[in-house]
Design a protein around this motif. Structure first.
Motif, mmCIF file in Angstrom:
data_model
loop_
_atom_site.group_PDB
_atom_site.id
_atom_site.type_symbol
_atom_site.label_atom_id
_atom_site.label_comp_id
_atom_site.label_asym_id
_atom_site.label_seq_id
_atom_site.Cartn_x
_atom_site.Cartn_y
_atom_site.Cartn_z
ATOM 1 N N GLU A 41 0.863 -1.261 -0.045
ATOM 2 C CA GLU A 41 0.096 0.056 0.161
ATOM 3 C C GLU A 41 0.880 1.329 0.029
ATOM 4 N N ASP A 42 1.803 1.311 0.815
ATOM 5 C CA ASP A 42 2.769 2.505 0.896
ATOM 6 C C ASP A 42 3.461 2.474 -0.512
ATOM 7 N N GLU A 43 3.886 1.580 -1.240
ATOM 8 C CA GLU A 43 4.583 1.587 -2.633
ATOM 9 C C GLU A 43 3.427 2.085 -3.494
ATOM 10 N N TRP A 44 2.353 1.817 -3.424
ATOM 11 C CA TRP A 44 1.214 2.186 -4.370
ATOM 12 C C TRP A 44 0.473 3.762 -4.084
ATOM 13 N N ARG A 45 0.868 4.059 -2.947
ATOM 14 C CA ARG A 45 0.251 5.431 -2.433
ATOM 15 C C ARG A 45 0.401 6.542 -3.442
ATOM 16 N N ASP A 46 1.413 6.747 -4.187
ATOM 17 C CA ASP A 46 1.530 7.834 -4.910
ATOM 18 C C ASP A 46 1.438 7.605 -6.429
ATOM 19 N N ARG A 47 1.342 6.159 -6.801
ATOM 20 C CA ARG A 47 1.171 5.694 -8.165
ATOM 21 C C ARG A 47 -0.130 6.161 -8.791
ATOM 22 N N GLN A 48 -0.102 6.769 -10.164
ATOM 23 C CA GLN A 48 -0.953 7.029 -10.788
ATOM 24 C C GLN A 48 -1.221 6.183 -12.179
ATOM 25 N N ASP A 49 -0.802 4.702 -11.826
ATOM 26 C CA ASP A 49 -0.958 4.164 -13.187
ATOM 27 C C ASP A 49 -2.455 3.645 -13.321
ATOM 28 N N PRO A 50 -2.713 3.329 -14.522
ATOM 29 C CA PRO A 50 -4.129 2.832 -14.603
ATOM 30 C C PRO A 50 -4.384 1.699 -13.867
ATOM 31 N N GLY A 51 -5.658 1.517 -12.797
ATOM 32 C CA GLY A 51 -5.850 0.588 -11.911
ATOM 33 C C GLY A 51 -5.143 0.680 -10.508
ATOM 34 N N ALA A 52 -4.487 1.834 -10.416
ATOM 35 C CA ALA A 52 -3.776 1.924 -9.282
ATOM 36 C C ALA A 52 -4.790 2.123 -7.979
ATOM 37 N N GLU A 53 -5.544 2.784 -8.084
ATOM 38 C CA GLU A 53 -6.752 2.800 -7.247
ATOM 39 C C GLU A 53 -7.188 1.487 -6.835
ATOM 40 N N GLU A 54 -7.542 0.901 -7.716
ATOM 41 C CA GLU A 54 -8.189 -0.769 -7.413
ATOM 42 C C GLU A 54 -7.080 -1.622 -6.649
ATOM 43 N N VAL A 55 -5.874 -1.271 -7.009
ATOM 44 C CA VAL A 55 -4.768 -2.178 -6.393
ATOM 45 C C VAL A 55 -4.828 -1.669 -4.867
ATOM 46 N N ARG A 56 -4.840 -0.359 -4.756
ATOM 47 C CA ARG A 56 -4.845 0.299 -3.382
ATOM 48 C C ARG A 56 -6.160 -0.261 -2.448
ATOM 49 N N ALA A 57 -7.352 -0.207 -3.282
ATOM 50 C CA ALA A 57 -8.286 -0.580 -2.453
ATOM 51 C C ALA A 57 -8.185 -2.061 -2.291
ATOM 52 N N ALA A 58 -7.832 -3.098 -3.107
ATOM 53 C CA ALA A 58 -7.701 -4.502 -2.799
ATOM 54 C C ALA A 58 -6.641 -4.788 -1.778
ATOM 55 N N LEU A 59 -5.865 -4.164 -1.671
ATOM 56 C CA LEU A 59 -4.785 -4.322 -0.573
ATOM 57 C C LEU A 59 -5.238 -3.793 0.645
ATOM 58 N N ALA A 60 -6.024 -2.828 0.857
ATOM 59 C CA ALA A 60 -6.782 -2.260 2.125
ATOM 60 C C ALA A 60 -7.633 -3.394 2.491
ATOM 61 N N ARG A 61 -8.562 -3.844 1.667
ATOM 62 C CA ARG A 61 -9.573 -4.817 1.962
ATOM 63 C C ARG A 61 -8.947 -6.181 2.378
ATOM 64 N N ILE A 62 -7.799 -6.569 1.785
ATOM 65 C CA ILE A 62 -6.938 -7.725 2.338
ATOM 66 C C ILE A 62 -6.408 -7.546 3.669
ATOM 67 N N ARG A 63 -5.743 -6.435 3.939
ATOM 68 C CA ARG A 63 -5.207 -6.226 5.049
ATOM 69 C C ARG A 63 -6.317 -5.932 6.378
ATOM 70 N N ALA A 64 -7.484 -5.266 5.704
ATOM 71 C CA ALA A 64 -8.659 -5.247 6.741
ATOM 72 C C ALA A 64 -8.969 -6.614 7.431
ATOM 73 N N LYS A 65 -9.182 -7.442 6.449
ATOM 74 C CA LYS A 65 -9.598 -8.925 6.761
ATOM 75 C C LYS A 65 -8.472 -9.559 7.743
ATOM 76 N N LEU A 66 -7.302 -9.219 7.461
ATOM 77 C CA LEU A 66 -6.365 -9.978 8.313
ATOM 78 C C LEU A 66 -6.064 -9.383 9.662
ATOM 79 N N ALA A 67 -6.382 -8.021 9.777
ATOM 80 C CA ALA A 67 -6.091 -7.292 10.763
ATOM 81 C C ALA A 67 -6.444 -7.766 12.130
ATOM 82 N N PRO A 68 -7.636 -8.437 12.336
ATOM 83 C CA PRO A 68 -8.070 -9.305 13.592
ATOM 84 C C PRO A 68 -6.975 -10.355 13.950
ATOM 85 N N ALA A 69 -6.578 -11.078 12.916
ATOM 86 C CA ALA A 69 -5.534 -12.036 13.190
ATOM 87 C C ALA A 69 -4.259 -11.612 13.859
ATOM 88 N N VAL A 70 -4.021 -10.203 13.359
ATOM 89 C CA VAL A 70 -2.612 -9.475 13.718
ATOM 90 C C VAL A 70 -2.790 -8.965 14.803
#
Length: 77
Positions: A41-70
């Motif tokens: 997420e940190d690496e993709w924070r400032d990227r403006q590539d096509p689809g970058a927003e979707e990548v950031r959103a997917a990473l955030a969803r994965i991280r949110a699902k794993l957060a309780p286990a962490v």
């Protein structure tokens, strides 16, 4: 003279020994994936590539699902 274990009993014993650390391994794996998502997420924070927003959103969803286990690996005991 001790009785010799059958193949099935040896298999059960081996499986039991192998599974002793499985829970901890699973938690460590979840933790590692969670922190890798944070790094990506940190690496993709400032990227403006096509689809970058979707990548950031997917990473955030994965991280949110794993957060309780962490943050609470053993639940809210």
């Amino acid at each position: 003279m001790a009785e010799e274990l059958t193949a099935y009993e040896r298999l059960q014993q081996t499986a039991a020994e192998a599974s002793k650390g499985a829970g901890l391994l699973a938690l460590r794996t979840l933790r590692d994936v969670h922190w890798e998502c944070v790094a990506l997420e940190d690496e993709w924070r400032d990227r403006q590539d096509p689809g970058a927003e979707e990548v950031r959103a997917a990473l955030a969803r994965i991280r949110a699902k794993l957060a309780p286990a962490v943050t609470m690996p053993w639940g809210d005991r």
